[in-house]
Design a protein around this motif. Sequence first.
Motif, PDB file in Angstrom:
ATOM      1  N   ALA A 137       0.842  -1.202   0.000  1.00 48.44           N
ATOM      2  CA  ALA A 137       0.000   0.000   0.000  1.00 48.44           C
ATOM      3  C   ALA A 137       0.870   1.242   0.000  1.00 48.44           C
ATOM      4  O   ALA A 137       0.554   2.257  -0.645  1.00 48.44           O
ATOM      5  CB  ALA A 137      -0.923  -0.016   1.214  1.00 48.44           C
ATOM      6  N   GLN A 138       1.984   1.152   0.681  1.00 50.38           N
ATOM      7  CA  GLN A 138       2.889   2.293   0.783  1.00 50.38           C
ATOM      8  C   GLN A 138       3.528   2.618  -0.568  1.00 50.38           C
ATOM      9  O   GLN A 138       3.759   3.778  -0.895  1.00 50.38           O
ATOM     10  CB  GLN A 138       3.928   1.963   1.858  1.00 50.38           C
ATOM     11  CG  GLN A 138       5.064   2.911   1.990  1.00 50.38           C
ATOM     12  CD  GLN A 138       6.329   2.319   1.383  1.00 50.38           C
ATOM     13  OE1 GLN A 138       6.302   1.214   0.835  1.00 50.38           O
ATOM     14  NE2 GLN A 138       7.405   3.049   1.446  1.00 50.38           N
ATOM     15  N   ILE A 216       4.143   1.388   8.256  1.00 56.90           N
ATOM     16  CA  ILE A 216       4.076   0.186   9.075  1.00 56.90           C
ATOM     17  C   ILE A 216       2.617  -0.164   9.388  1.00 56.90           C
ATOM     18  O   ILE A 216       2.208  -1.334   9.312  1.00 56.90           O
ATOM     19  CB  ILE A 216       4.896   0.363  10.362  1.00 56.90           C
ATOM     20  CG1 ILE A 216       6.392   0.401  10.025  1.00 56.90           C
ATOM     21  CG2 ILE A 216       4.604  -0.747  11.369  1.00 56.90           C
ATOM     22  CD1 ILE A 216       7.284   0.816  11.178  1.00 56.90           C
ATOM     23  N   GLU A 217       1.813   0.844   9.714  1.00 56.21           N
ATOM     24  CA  GLU A 217       0.396   0.606   9.990  1.00 56.21           C
ATOM     25  C   GLU A 217      -0.312   0.030   8.764  1.00 56.21           C
ATOM     26  O   GLU A 217      -1.129  -0.894   8.880  1.00 56.21           O
ATOM     27  CB  GLU A 217      -0.279   1.906  10.411  1.00 56.21           C
ATOM     28  CG  GLU A 217       0.129   2.399  11.792  1.00 56.21           C
ATOM     29  CD  GLU A 217      -0.515   3.732  12.139  1.00 56.21           C
ATOM     30  OE1 GLU A 217      -1.475   4.120  11.436  1.00 56.21           O
ATOM     31  OE2 GLU A 217      -0.060   4.383  13.097  1.00 56.21           O
ATOM     32  N   LEU A 218      -0.014   0.567   7.591  1.00 58.29           N
ATOM     33  CA  LEU A 218      -0.631   0.076   6.357  1.00 58.29           C
ATOM     34  C   LEU A 218      -0.248  -1.380   6.100  1.00 58.29           C
ATOM     35  O   LEU A 218      -1.094  -2.213   5.770  1.00 58.29           O
ATOM     36  CB  LEU A 218      -0.213   0.952   5.174  1.00 58.29           C
ATOM     37  CG  LEU A 218      -0.731   2.387   5.144  1.00 58.29           C
ATOM     38  CD1 LEU A 218      -0.074   3.158   4.008  1.00 58.29           C
ATOM     39  CD2 LEU A 218      -2.242   2.422   5.003  1.00 58.29           C
ATOM     40  N   ASP A 219       1.044  -1.676   6.228  1.00 62.28           N
ATOM     41  CA  ASP A 219       1.494  -3.055   5.995  1.00 62.28           C
ATOM     42  C   ASP A 219       0.817  -4.029   6.945  1.00 62.28           C
ATOM     43  O   ASP A 219       0.373  -5.112   6.536  1.00 62.28           O
ATOM     44  CB  ASP A 219       3.015  -3.146   6.156  1.00 62.28           C
ATOM     45  CG  ASP A 219       3.765  -2.605   4.952  1.00 62.28           C
ATOM     46  OD1 ASP A 219       3.185  -2.594   3.853  1.00 62.28           O
ATOM     47  OD2 ASP A 219       4.929  -2.191   5.104  1.00 62.28           O
ATOM     48  N   ASN A 220       0.760  -3.692   8.213  1.00 60.89           N
ATOM     49  CA  ASN A 220       0.144  -4.586   9.189  1.00 60.89           C
ATOM     50  C   ASN A 220      -1.340  -4.777   8.909  1.00 60.89           C
ATOM     51  O   ASN A 220      -1.885  -5.871   9.114  1.00 60.89           O
ATOM     52  CB  ASN A 220       0.357  -4.045  10.603  1.00 60.89           C
ATOM     53  CG  ASN A 220       1.775  -4.261  11.105  1.00 60.89           C
ATOM     54  OD1 ASN A 220       2.510  -5.092  10.569  1.00 60.89           O
ATOM     55  ND2 ASN A 220       2.173  -3.518  12.113  1.00 60.89           N
ATOM     56  N   ALA A 221      -1.999  -3.735   8.424  1.00 61.99           N
ATOM     57  CA  ALA A 221      -3.417  -3.854   8.082  1.00 61.99           C
ATOM     58  C   ALA A 221      -3.620  -4.814   6.920  1.00 61.99           C
ATOM     59  O   ALA A 221      -4.578  -5.598   6.902  1.00 61.99           O
ATOM     60  CB  ALA A 221      -3.995  -2.483   7.746  1.00 61.99           C
ATOM     61  N   THR A 260       6.583  -4.435  12.320  1.00 63.04           N
ATOM     62  CA  THR A 260       5.696  -5.049  11.332  1.00 63.04           C
ATOM     63  C   THR A 260       5.483  -6.515  11.670  1.00 63.04           C
ATOM     64  O   THR A 260       6.220  -7.105  12.464  1.00 63.04           O
ATOM     65  CB  THR A 260       6.263  -4.950   9.897  1.00 63.04           C
ATOM     66  OG1 THR A 260       7.529  -5.630   9.841  1.00 63.04           O
ATOM     67  CG2 THR A 260       6.435  -3.507   9.480  1.00 63.04           C
ATOM     68  N   ARG A 261       4.475  -7.112  11.038  1.00 62.18           N
ATOM     69  CA  ARG A 261       4.113  -8.499  11.312  1.00 62.18           C
ATOM     70  C   ARG A 261       4.684  -9.467  10.272  1.00 62.18           C
ATOM     71  O   ARG A 261       4.264 -10.623  10.203  1.00 62.18           O
ATOM     72  CB  ARG A 261       2.582  -8.614  11.368  1.00 62.18           C
ATOM     73  CG  ARG A 261       1.989  -7.693  12.431  1.00 62.18           C
ATOM     74  CD  ARG A 261       0.488  -7.581  12.326  1.00 62.18           C
ATOM     75  NE  ARG A 261      -0.164  -8.842  12.679  1.00 62.18           N
ATOM     76  CZ  ARG A 261      -1.474  -9.058  12.579  1.00 62.18           C
ATOM     77  NH1 ARG A 261      -2.262  -8.097  12.135  1.00 62.18           N
ATOM     78  NH2 ARG A 261      -1.987 -10.209  12.929  1.00 62.18           N
ATOM     79  N   PHE A 262       5.630  -9.000   9.472  1.00 64.89           N
ATOM     80  CA  PHE A 262       6.242  -9.871   8.478  1.00 64.89           C
ATOM     81  C   PHE A 262       7.089 -10.940   9.153  1.00 64.89           C
ATOM     82  O   PHE A 262       7.694 -10.705  10.198  1.00 64.89           O
ATOM     83  CB  PHE A 262       7.106  -9.053   7.515  1.00 64.89           C
ATOM     84  CG  PHE A 262       6.311  -8.154   6.615  1.00 64.89           C
ATOM     85  CD1 PHE A 262       5.640  -8.658   5.515  1.00 64.89           C
ATOM     86  CD2 PHE A 262       6.215  -6.791   6.876  1.00 64.89           C
ATOM     87  CE1 PHE A 262       4.893  -7.829   4.697  1.00 64.89           C
ATOM     88  CE2 PHE A 262       5.482  -5.956   6.069  1.00 64.89           C
ATOM     89  CZ  PHE A 262       4.808  -6.472   4.964  1.00 64.89           C
ATOM     90  N   HIS A 263       7.151 -12.107   8.500  1.00 66.43           N
ATOM     91  CA  HIS A 263       7.934 -13.230   9.029  1.00 66.43           C
ATOM     92  C   HIS A 263       9.329 -13.308   8.402  1.00 66.43           C
ATOM     93  O   HIS A 263      10.260 -13.819   9.017  1.00 66.43           O
ATOM     94  CB  HIS A 263       7.204 -14.554   8.751  1.00 66.43           C
ATOM     95  CG  HIS A 263       5.781 -14.569   9.208  1.00 66.43           C
ATOM     96  ND1 HIS A 263       4.733 -14.241   8.381  1.00 66.43           N
ATOM     97  CD2 HIS A 263       5.246 -14.844  10.414  1.00 66.43           C
ATOM     98  CE1 HIS A 263       3.596 -14.338   9.058  1.00 66.43           C
ATOM     99  NE2 HIS A 263       3.876 -14.692  10.281  1.00 66.43           N
TER     100      HIS A 263
END
Length: 363
Positions: A137-138, A216-221, A260-263
Amino acid sequence: MRSWRSDVVGSLLRPEYLKEARRRHEAGELSPAEFKRIEDRAVDGAIALQEGVGLDVITDGEFRRYAFYGHLVDSVEGFDKFGGWAMPFRDDEGREHVVRRPVVVDRLKRRRPMAAEEFIYLRGRTDRQAKVTLISAQQAAAYYDPEKSKGAYPTIDAYLADVVDILRQEVAELVRLGCTYIQVDAPQYAALIDPEIREGYRQRGNDPDRLLDQCIELDNAVIGDHPGVVFGLHLCRGNNQSRYYASGGYEPVARVFERTRFHRFLLEYDDARSGSFEPLQHVPEDRVVVLGLVTSKKPELESKDLLKRRIEEASRYVPMERLALSTQCGFASTEEGNLVTPMDQEAKLRLVAETAREMWGDS
């Protein structure tokens, strides 16, 4: 924790016959059915190449896209494909290449899934770990222009809310189809890495650290909650016909690792522009770092011994069991491709696979 040791960022060099077929299709000289048959043939070749060199993870080469972000522009109504602001890319000699970006000019409407066709076809033709790539999204935020877009979206936040909604739908559809590895491409983070670009933001009244928090908020969403699915984040500093647009180490965006919630973090590390491994100390203990040590921009083949030494160096900050290896970026972020040959590409992918096996054994 998944132990795929040899990874691939996404795009591969398009065969000339595929580029010609796309040109003829867009000119109305080739029917959609005929074009699909040619696309399928090219993807079969991409799969065979990656399996043949021994990679643990494979993609479809992004052969069904004109650029790494093409799946958004082609499947979602509302964009002017080449009407956005120009982005200059440069090489080490200072030569520039300007790319016209898309721009949103109407309300977004998802006409079809962005990557479902790519995954379904890939899933049916390999027993390796299949990966799908999505735009962040970013990154899509760069396709908003305050003047050209205001008729559709009075604010960039209103536009990004729709982008996130569409990406969340796409993730849910891919998961429903059985996709277990989704990579989000976010080269725009490089703008928050480069000292000159960060200063430019400040001079225009934008706080780069506040922008980072929003990203970061966009990615996590977009990631949401999908147990059993691995999400990877690819960070690079631009990749267009062997040119780049930013430089700098990862320290200014270290919060990306922490929040972020990336693995998996697929990180460009092929030359001095990427900085040191020291920022990797911020990566949480349950995440994997995929070291992009093999360049996709230049034909020269890296030394396997040097790659191994650099992996050992990185292991000072992230334990060896949480490291993996890949190329630094794709070979063709846009249809034109980087200044390397198919033979160069194959040699580099084989180098990634062989080095990974020698460092970690078979996955």
